[in-house]
Design a protein around this motif. Structure first.
Motif, PDB file in Angstrom:
ATOM      1  N   PHE A  18       0.854  -1.187   0.000  1.00 42.48           N
ATOM      2  CA  PHE A  18       0.000   0.000   0.000  1.00 42.48           C
ATOM      3  C   PHE A  18       0.889   1.236   0.000  1.00 42.48           C
ATOM      4  CE2 PHE A  18      -4.520  -1.041   1.051  1.00 42.48           C
ATOM      5  CZ  PHE A  18      -4.404  -2.414   0.956  1.00 42.48           C
ATOM      6  N   VAL A  19       0.441   2.281  -0.683  1.00 45.52           N
ATOM      7  CA  VAL A  19       1.161   3.555  -0.634  1.00 45.52           C
ATOM      8  C   VAL A  19       0.153   4.630  -0.243  1.00 45.52           C
ATOM      9  CG1 VAL A  19       2.525   5.228  -1.932  1.00 45.52           C
ATOM     10  CG2 VAL A  19       2.814   2.779  -2.371  1.00 45.52           C
ATOM     11  N   GLY A  20       0.456   5.317   0.873  1.00 42.62           N
ATOM     12  CA  GLY A  20      -0.461   6.340   1.372  1.00 42.62           C
ATOM     13  C   GLY A  20       0.265   7.641   1.638  1.00 42.62           C
ATOM     14  N   ALA A  21      -0.368   8.505   2.412  1.00 40.18           N
ATOM     15  CA  ALA A  21       0.260   9.778   2.769  1.00 40.18           C
ATOM     16  C   ALA A  21       0.787   9.666   4.203  1.00 40.18           C
ATOM     17  CB  ALA A  21      -0.755  10.906   2.657  1.00 40.18           C
ATOM     18  N   LYS A  22       2.059  10.069   4.369  1.00 37.67           N
ATOM     19  CA  LYS A  22       2.693  10.060   5.696  1.00 37.67           C
ATOM     20  C   LYS A  22       1.783  10.773   6.695  1.00 37.67           C
ATOM     21  CE  LYS A  22       7.637  10.292   5.188  1.00 37.67           C
ATOM     22  NZ  LYS A  22       8.731  11.181   4.875  1.00 37.67           N
ATOM     23  N   ASP A  23       1.710  10.284   7.901  1.00 36.97           N
ATOM     24  CA  ASP A  23       0.955  10.938   8.990  1.00 36.97           C
ATOM     25  C   ASP A  23      -0.558  10.875   8.840  1.00 36.97           C
ATOM     26  OD1 ASP A  23       3.443  11.776   9.849  1.00 36.97           O
ATOM     27  OD2 ASP A  23       3.273  13.696   8.806  1.00 36.97           O
ATOM     28  N   ARG A  24      -1.081  10.213   7.825  1.00 37.51           N
ATOM     29  CA  ARG A  24      -2.542  10.125   7.733  1.00 37.51           C
ATOM     30  C   ARG A  24      -2.998   8.766   8.271  1.00 37.51           C
ATOM     31  NH1 ARG A  24      -4.968  14.960   5.868  1.00 37.51           N
ATOM     32  NH2 ARG A  24      -6.790  13.656   6.274  1.00 37.51           N
ATOM     33  N   MET A  25      -4.335   8.612   8.413  1.00 41.35           N
ATOM     34  CA  MET A  25      -4.809   7.442   9.151  1.00 41.35           C
ATOM     35  C   MET A  25      -4.502   6.098   8.478  1.00 41.35           C
ATOM     36  SD  MET A  25      -8.946   7.973   8.934  1.00 41.35           S
ATOM     37  CE  MET A  25      -9.449   6.419   9.611  1.00 41.35           C
ATOM     38  N   GLU A  26      -4.194   6.106   7.169  1.00 40.84           N
ATOM     39  CA  GLU A  26      -3.854   4.833   6.511  1.00 40.84           C
ATOM     40  C   GLU A  26      -2.588   4.196   7.117  1.00 40.84           C
ATOM     41  OE1 GLU A  26      -4.357   7.682   4.962  1.00 40.84           O
ATOM     42  OE2 GLU A  26      -2.898   8.154   3.411  1.00 40.84           O
ATOM     43  N   MET A  27      -1.681   5.050   7.672  1.00 38.82           N
ATOM     44  CA  MET A  27      -0.436   4.517   8.214  1.00 38.82           C
ATOM     45  C   MET A  27      -0.711   3.608   9.423  1.00 38.82           C
ATOM     46  SD  MET A  27       1.356   5.766   5.918  1.00 38.82           S
ATOM     47  CE  MET A  27       2.979   5.173   6.261  1.00 38.82           C
ATOM     48  N   GLU A  28      -1.904   3.785  10.032  1.00 41.78           N
ATOM     49  CA  GLU A  28      -2.294   2.953  11.168  1.00 41.78           C
ATOM     50  C   GLU A  28      -3.278   1.851  10.719  1.00 41.78           C
ATOM     51  OE1 GLU A  28      -4.044   5.490  14.158  1.00 41.78           O
ATOM     52  OE2 GLU A  28      -5.290   3.821  14.848  1.00 41.78           O
ATOM     53  N   LYS A  29      -4.254   2.236   9.884  1.00 43.33           N
ATOM     54  CA  LYS A  29      -5.330   1.298   9.546  1.00 43.33           C
ATOM     55  C   LYS A  29      -4.876   0.180   8.606  1.00 43.33           C
ATOM     56  CE  LYS A  29      -8.163   3.557  12.042  1.00 43.33           C
ATOM     57  NZ  LYS A  29      -8.390   3.041  13.393  1.00 43.33           N
ATOM     58  N   VAL A  30      -3.967   0.488   7.698  1.00 42.46           N
ATOM     59  CA  VAL A  30      -3.534  -0.535   6.732  1.00 42.46           C
ATOM     60  C   VAL A  30      -2.726  -1.649   7.423  1.00 42.46           C
ATOM     61  CG1 VAL A  30      -2.108  -0.934   4.665  1.00 42.46           C
ATOM     62  CG2 VAL A  30      -3.780   0.942   4.696  1.00 42.46           C
ATOM     63  N   PRO A  31      -1.706  -1.314   8.243  1.00 41.33           N
ATOM     64  CA  PRO A  31      -1.010  -2.399   8.968  1.00 41.33           C
ATOM     65  C   PRO A  31      -1.956  -3.187   9.867  1.00 41.33           C
ATOM     66  CG  PRO A  31       0.261  -0.372   9.069  1.00 41.33           C
ATOM     67  CD  PRO A  31      -1.051  -0.006   8.448  1.00 41.33           C
ATOM     68  N   GLU A  32      -2.953  -2.517  10.458  1.00 40.46           N
ATOM     69  CA  GLU A  32      -3.932  -3.249  11.280  1.00 40.46           C
ATOM     70  C   GLU A  32      -4.668  -4.301  10.455  1.00 40.46           C
ATOM     71  OE1 GLU A  32      -5.038   0.323  14.382  1.00 40.46           O
ATOM     72  OE2 GLU A  32      -6.683  -0.540  13.233  1.00 40.46           O
ATOM     73  N   ALA A  33      -4.833  -3.996   9.156  1.00 37.03           N
ATOM     74  CA  ALA A  33      -5.522  -4.954   8.275  1.00 37.03           C
ATOM     75  C   ALA A  33      -4.547  -6.009   7.734  1.00 37.03           C
ATOM     76  CB  ALA A  33      -6.190  -4.211   7.121  1.00 37.03           C
ATOM     77  N   GLY A  34      -3.282  -5.901   8.125  1.00 33.61           N
ATOM     78  CA  GLY A  34      -2.312  -6.945   7.772  1.00 33.61           C
ATOM     79  C   GLY A  34      -1.491  -6.676   6.518  1.00 33.61           C
ATOM     80  N   TYR A  35      -1.430  -5.424   6.075  1.00 29.86           N
ATOM     81  CA  TYR A  35      -0.664  -5.108   4.864  1.00 29.86           C
ATOM     82  C   TYR A  35       0.446  -4.099   5.167  1.00 29.86           C
ATOM     83  CZ  TYR A  35      -4.558  -7.281   2.402  1.00 29.86           C
ATOM     84  OH  TYR A  35      -5.500  -8.171   1.968  1.00 29.86           O
ATOM     85  N   GLU A  36       1.491  -4.182   4.336  1.00 30.83           N
ATOM     86  CA  GLU A  36       2.593  -3.221   4.476  1.00 30.83           C
ATOM     87  C   GLU A  36       2.229  -1.912   3.772  1.00 30.83           C
ATOM     88  OE1 GLU A  36       7.190  -2.600   2.987  1.00 30.83           O
ATOM     89  OE2 GLU A  36       6.221  -4.528   2.584  1.00 30.83           O
TER      90      GLU A  36
END
Ligand SMILES: CC(=O)N[C@H]1[C@@H](OP(=O)(O)OP(=O)(O)OC[C@H]2O[C@@H](n3ccc(=O)[nH]c3=O)[C@H](O)[C@@H]2O)O[C@H](CO)[C@@H](O)[C@@H]1O
Length: 364
Positions: free
Chosen positions: A38-56
């Motif tokens: 996954f590629v997201g924006a630094k400091d946004r909520m994806e940095m927490e939610k995506v690893p919680e879903a089991g993805y880098e």
């Protein structure tokens, strides 16, 4: 070949993140050998939610352009250059078979760079009015998966496929086990439950409304699950008691939907799609602060079909109590709203999108 490599890019808010996670989960179940980034924006909520879903996930230094004159806009060109360079590096190293963009700032440089390198890209647009990133990327995408009619005003017609918005599996299978859900929130099974949703970030105007109406809810014997948003939690947690459950963020949306008898919600596209599947009476209070007032358009698509009630922020003082009462005091009204909102559900969106992705993969 099934050892595909997928990059999913999107984020900034839950509305762009959860569709990407649903698509990744479906791809993973069809191609267990595949790799995902996954590629997201630094400091946004994806940095927490995506690893919680089991993805880098990797983060780009990127943000939106401020609509008003702001100092932040001077940094914007530097962020853009930096994120294009980093996106280039990521694509070069990971060598994706395909890129899936789900909107939000980070998807713009990533999809642009990948398509320039010849990687097949698709995008998914959740709203009836597209965001800046997807408008910018439309020309580069093989296919554009949408949830509303009329998007040929913005995107090439031959690329558009109406699939609906991806909805997470646990919400598709929202359980009928109300007792379990009430227990989870420690609520009383003899009282009605109002679920309040402020969108993934919380909504100030909705929080102010709920604060003002707490006595009204008590008088009407209503319990409340109040998702106030991370930013507002410190301000509102003082109202927590046996009838009022205040939460920054709901990690178990499926249980919240199950527990609810009636729902008050912002009209973000993902939430709207979920609410159609959940099929309960809803009062929408759309955010007036989003591009082209698209949440009002999202909500109108339902209220125009008597599938939900729409109350604009500016009319809350005069209309809210009346509308709320007319729902909770009438089982006929509740049933009518439930029946009509369910008719608008598109529960196979994720599968449909991944079927289309598979078709593209077969051409490679
Ligand atoms: C202020 C803003 O810019 N809002 C936009 C954002 O909304 P927002 O990020 O609120 O997105 P949506 O309403 O589309 O989706 C929210 C998602 O977060 C989940 N969720 C939410 C709250 C919670 O406590 N727990 C939880 O899991 C919901 O189940 C849903 O899956 O993206 C949407 C989709 O592009 C747009 O339509 C909205 O206008």
């Amino acid at each position: 070949m099934s050892n595909y490599k997928f990059i999913l890019s999107g984020g900034g808010t839950g509305g762009h993140i959860y569709p990407a996670i649903s698509i990744a989960n479906e791809l993973k179940s069809r191609f267990p050998e595949a790799q995902f980034l996954f590629v997201g924006a630094k400091d946004r909520m994806e940095m927490e939610k995506v690893p919680e879903a089991g993805y880098e996930i990797k983060g780009l230094w990127i943000s939106g352009i401020q609509r008003r004159l702001s100092l932040k806009n001077f940094v914007f060109p530097f962020k853009l250059i930096d994120s294009f360079l980093k996106a280039g590096k990521i694509v070069k190293q990971f060598k994706p078979t395909m890129v899936i963009g789900t909107g939000g700032y980070a998807s713009a440089p990533l999809v642009k760079v990948a398509s320039a390198k010849g990687v097949k890209c698709v995008i998914q647009e959740q709203n009836s009015y597209p965001g800046i990133a997807n408008k910018f990327l439309a020309g580069k995408a093989e296919k554009i998966f949408v949830a509303y009619d009329g998007l040929e005003r913005f995107f090439p017609k031959n690329k558009i496929i109406k699939t609906g918005n991806p909805v997470r599996q646990d919400i598709l299978n929202v359980s009928a086990n109300v007792e379990e859900a009430l227990e989870y929130f420690q609520l009383n099974k003899n009282k009605k439950v109002l679920l309040v949703l402020g969108g993934s970030l919380g909504a100030r105007a909705i929080n102010k409304l709920i604060e003002k109406e707490l006595n009204f809810f008590a008088e009407n014997n209503i319990q409340v699950i109040w998702q106030c948003g991370k930013l507002y939690y410190e301000e509102y947690k003082k109202y927590e008691n046996k009838n009022i459950k205040v939460l920054a963020f709901l990690n178990k949306m499926n249980l919240a939907y199950t527990a609810a008898d009636v729902i008050i919600s912002r009209a973000g596209a993902g939430t709207v799609s979920e609410l159609c599947i959940v099929g309960k009476p809803v009062i929408f209070i759309p955010s007036p602060n989003v591009a082209e007032d698209h949440q009002t358009k999202n909500a109108k698509a339902l209220s125009g079909r008597n599938a939900a009630v729409l109350v604009k922020e500016v009319s809350l003082d005069s209309r809210f109590e009346k509308e709320f009462k007319s729902i909770i005091t009438s089982e006929t009204r509740q049933k009518e709203l439930s029946k009509n909102i369910k008719k608008l559900a598109l529960p196979h969106a994720t599968k449909h999108i991944v079927d289309e992705i598979e078709k593209i993969l077969k051409t490679l």
